[in-house]
Design a protein around this motif. Structure first.
Motif, PDB file in Angstrom:
ATOM      1  N   ALA A 292       0.833  -1.205   0.000  1.00 32.33           N
ATOM      2  CA  ALA A 292       0.000   0.000   0.000  1.00 32.33           C
ATOM      3  C   ALA A 292       0.870   1.258   0.000  1.00 32.33           C
ATOM      4  O   ALA A 292       0.559   2.249  -0.684  1.00 32.33           O
ATOM      5  CB  ALA A 292      -0.927  -0.010   1.217  1.00 32.33           C
ATOM      6  N   ARG A 293       1.963   1.224   0.755  1.00 28.44           N
ATOM      7  CA  ARG A 293       2.885   2.368   0.769  1.00 28.44           C
ATOM      8  C   ARG A 293       3.514   2.580  -0.606  1.00 28.44           C
ATOM      9  O   ARG A 293       3.661   3.720  -1.075  1.00 28.44           O
ATOM     10  CB  ARG A 293       3.982   2.130   1.810  1.00 28.44           C
ATOM     11  CG  ARG A 293       4.925   3.317   1.988  1.00 28.44           C
ATOM     12  CD  ARG A 293       6.208   2.917   2.702  1.00 28.44           C
ATOM     13  NE  ARG A 293       7.011   1.976   1.929  1.00 28.44           N
ATOM     14  CZ  ARG A 293       7.762   2.341   0.895  1.00 28.44           C
ATOM     15  NH1 ARG A 293       7.811   3.615   0.498  1.00 28.44           N
ATOM     16  NH2 ARG A 293       8.470   1.434   0.247  1.00 28.44           N
ATOM     17  N   ILE A 294       3.876   1.492  -1.259  1.00 32.99           N
ATOM     18  CA  ILE A 294       4.494   1.573  -2.593  1.00 32.99           C
ATOM     19  C   ILE A 294       3.536   2.170  -3.612  1.00 32.99           C
ATOM     20  O   ILE A 294       3.913   3.038  -4.408  1.00 32.99           O
ATOM     21  CB  ILE A 294       4.968   0.170  -3.035  1.00 32.99           C
ATOM     22  CG1 ILE A 294       6.173  -0.269  -2.207  1.00 32.99           C
ATOM     23  CG2 ILE A 294       5.310   0.151  -4.531  1.00 32.99           C
ATOM     24  CD1 ILE A 294       6.569  -1.719  -2.403  1.00 32.99           C
ATOM     25  N   VAL A 295       2.283   1.727  -3.591  1.00 35.62           N
ATOM     26  CA  VAL A 295       1.280   2.258  -4.530  1.00 35.62           C
ATOM     27  C   VAL A 295       1.080   3.751  -4.305  1.00 35.62           C
ATOM     28  O   VAL A 295       0.991   4.538  -5.261  1.00 35.62           O
ATOM     29  CB  VAL A 295      -0.054   1.499  -4.389  1.00 35.62           C
ATOM     30  CG1 VAL A 295      -1.157   2.188  -5.193  1.00 35.62           C
ATOM     31  CG2 VAL A 295       0.102   0.059  -4.858  1.00 35.62           C
ATOM     32  N   LEU A 296       1.020   4.162  -3.032  1.00 33.68           N
ATOM     33  CA  LEU A 296       0.856   5.577  -2.716  1.00 33.68           C
ATOM     34  C   LEU A 296       2.033   6.389  -3.243  1.00 33.68           C
ATOM     35  O   LEU A 296       1.849   7.473  -3.840  1.00 33.68           O
ATOM     36  CB  LEU A 296       0.732   5.751  -1.193  1.00 33.68           C
ATOM     37  CG  LEU A 296       0.518   7.191  -0.694  1.00 33.68           C
ATOM     38  CD1 LEU A 296      -0.772   7.766  -1.254  1.00 33.68           C
ATOM     39  CD2 LEU A 296       0.500   7.228   0.833  1.00 33.68           C
ATOM     40  N   GLU A 297       3.242   5.886  -3.077  1.00 34.64           N
ATOM     41  CA  GLU A 297       4.426   6.587  -3.567  1.00 34.64           C
ATOM     42  C   GLU A 297       4.434   6.670  -5.091  1.00 34.64           C
ATOM     43  O   GLU A 297       4.805   7.697  -5.671  1.00 34.64           O
ATOM     44  CB  GLU A 297       5.691   5.881  -3.070  1.00 34.64           C
ATOM     45  CG  GLU A 297       6.981   6.638  -3.412  1.00 34.64           C
ATOM     46  CD  GLU A 297       8.214   6.027  -2.768  1.00 34.64           C
ATOM     47  OE1 GLU A 297       9.330   6.340  -3.220  1.00 34.64           O
ATOM     48  OE2 GLU A 297       8.061   5.225  -1.805  1.00 34.64           O
TER      49      GLU A 297
END
Length: 470
Positions: free
Chosen positions: A455-460
């Motif tokens: 989820a953090r990767i997608v947000l970034e």
């Protein structure tokens, strides 16, 4: 929402037929080879031919490992009015079905009249079948990241897909011996005859093709800016991209070691029923059990991952499988205990498959952030590639073991010596136990891509995309 539901149903129909076909290749084709394909009056010659066919399969499948990433890369570059995946799914299903039906024959008696010509023809036809099956396999499972970027939504879609595949893969267990024996003129000690096995292959190929057509009609890829690569991955960059995606490689390595153990037991199940229990008809009961518990396990997957996380679910599933192996090894000729242990071993398998599939799916964005490439089919081709490598190795082992312990054409439960039975059980239970434990250790030590990290990767990625387009 209604269209999304029917899209998932169509996708599940495709995976239903796909896993029906996979079981035919991965499990039952070798049983046909060892029990029916070679039946001369010279057992030594028959054993030699089984060994050559087994070697051809192993060599072709290992060689194809270097082809699959290029298949994935080609699919990633495909642009048609129907999307990039569906043409490969339908064409792959059609060609693979025809060629597999041919492989379930002696090719007009060539095994007896001209063994060398048979082996050459076998190698060519098997390669064609495997390449087109691979294209379909990569395409059908690569569709998941093209349908959503949300991990939980992907889990729901994958759950529908896995319900279809579990039902298809386990329905084979229910239908294989009734179909084979119904169309067989000679029961052959419960193993059927070549006519029965050809009927089984033709029916299975038809089911797989029909499922692919339904998938093609009923699904649609999601359009998204994030799905557009900033640059196209060339053939020369394929292996570089895969090697640099470290999480993809570690998941693949752990899944390969685990898969060796899982496949050995799954592929030897029918041998156990024919040559240990002495009653192949009971094998259909295992299929019924596996369908019920498999569908239940898959249906619970989204809930279980929300409550426990994929990682905890993975190790809980491993623990159940290890207990099942021990019970199976102690079952002997007790049919009820055999069915219970084999069913318990099958119970967590769909859950482990989904955990691995979802983790590999999430490596698409992991690799996109790390490398600047979005390679959906290239990343997703790794899972079927690993399955095929594990299947090739276990098929080779099974061919050797069948010859070693005397479980070939004409053998029955009464002809297997106690010594050979002990050897068989070593291969079926002790070796898989070790492989499964080693796979779990590798996964725990090296795989760190969790749902929260994805989820953090997608947000970034989204933030970077917005900055680039301002």
């Amino acid at each position: 929402m209604k269209s999304q539901f029917w899209s998932r149903i169509a996708y599940a129909c495709g995976t239903f037929g796909h896993d029906f076909f996979y079981a035919m290749i991965g499990t039952y084709f070798m049983i046909f080879v060892t029990s029916n394909l070679f039946h001369s009056e010279d057992p030594t010659h028959d054993a030699y031919m089984i060994g050559i066919v087994t070697t051809i399969i192993l060599v072709l499948r290992i060689g194809e490992l270097f082809i699959d990433p290029f298949i994935g890369n080609t699919i990633d570059k495909t642009k048609t009015r129907w999307g990039k995946f569906k043409p490969w799914v339908i064409a792959g299903a059609f060609v693979a079905a025809i060629t597999l039906a041919v492989l379930f024959t002696d090719m007009g008696g060539l095994t007896m009249s001209n063994p060398m010509a048979y082996l050459v023809a076998f190698a060519i036809i098997y390669l064609i079948m495997d390449v087109f099956y691979s294209a379909k396999d990569v395409a059908i499972w690569s569709m998941i990241p093209a349908l959503s970027f949300d991990s939980h939504e992907r889990e729901i879609t994958a759950t529908f897909a896995r319900i279809g595949s579990v039902f298809g893969g386990q329905l084979v267990t229910i239908l294989v011996m009734p179909i084979v024996l119904y169309f067989s003129a000679n029961q052959n000690g419960g193993a059927g005859d070549p006519t029965g096995w050809f009927a089984f292959a033709a029916i299975g190929g038809g089911i797989a093709t029909l499922g692919a057509i339904i998938l093609g009609i009923g699904t649609k890829e999601q359009d998204s800016a994030l799905r557009e690569n900033k640059q196209e991955t060339t053939f020369s960059e394929v292996f570089s991209i895969l090697i640099k995606n470290d999480q993809l490689l570690w998941v693949a390595c752990a899944y390969l070691v685990f898969g060796l153990g899982q496949n050995l037991i799954n592929n030897l199940n029918l041998y156990y029923f024919i040559y240990v229990l002495g009653d192949a008809s009971k094998f259909s009961f295992l299929g019924v059990i596996n369908v019920i518990i498999g569908l239940l396990a898959v249906a619970l997957f989204p809930t279980l991952t929300q409550k426990f996380s994929r990682r905890k679910l993975f190790f809980a599933s491993i623990s159940i499988m290890l207990v099942a192996v021990i019970l199976y090894a102690l079952a002997g000729t007790n049919v009820a205990m055999t069915l219970f242990a084999a069913g318990l071993f099958a119970l967590p398998q769909p859950l482990i498959f989904l955990v691995v599939l979802m983790t590999i799916t999430d490596t698409v964005e992991y690799g996109q952030l790390k490398l600047g490439h979005r390679d959906e089919a290239l990343c997703l081709c790794v899972r079927p590639l690993v399955d095929k490598l594990a299947g090739a190795i276990t098929s080779g082992i099974i061919g050797i073991v069948a010859i070693w312990v005397g479980m070939t054409a004409g053998a029955t439960a009464d002809t297997i010596t106690p010594e050979n039975l002990t050897h068989f059980k070593y291969v079926m239970f002790i070796a898989p136990f070790v492989f499964i434990v080693l796979g779990a250790i590798l996964y725990r030590a090296k795989v760190t891509l969790t749902e929260r990290e994805h989820a953090r990767i997608v947000l970034e990625l989204e933030e970077k995309w917005e900055e680039m387009n301002q």
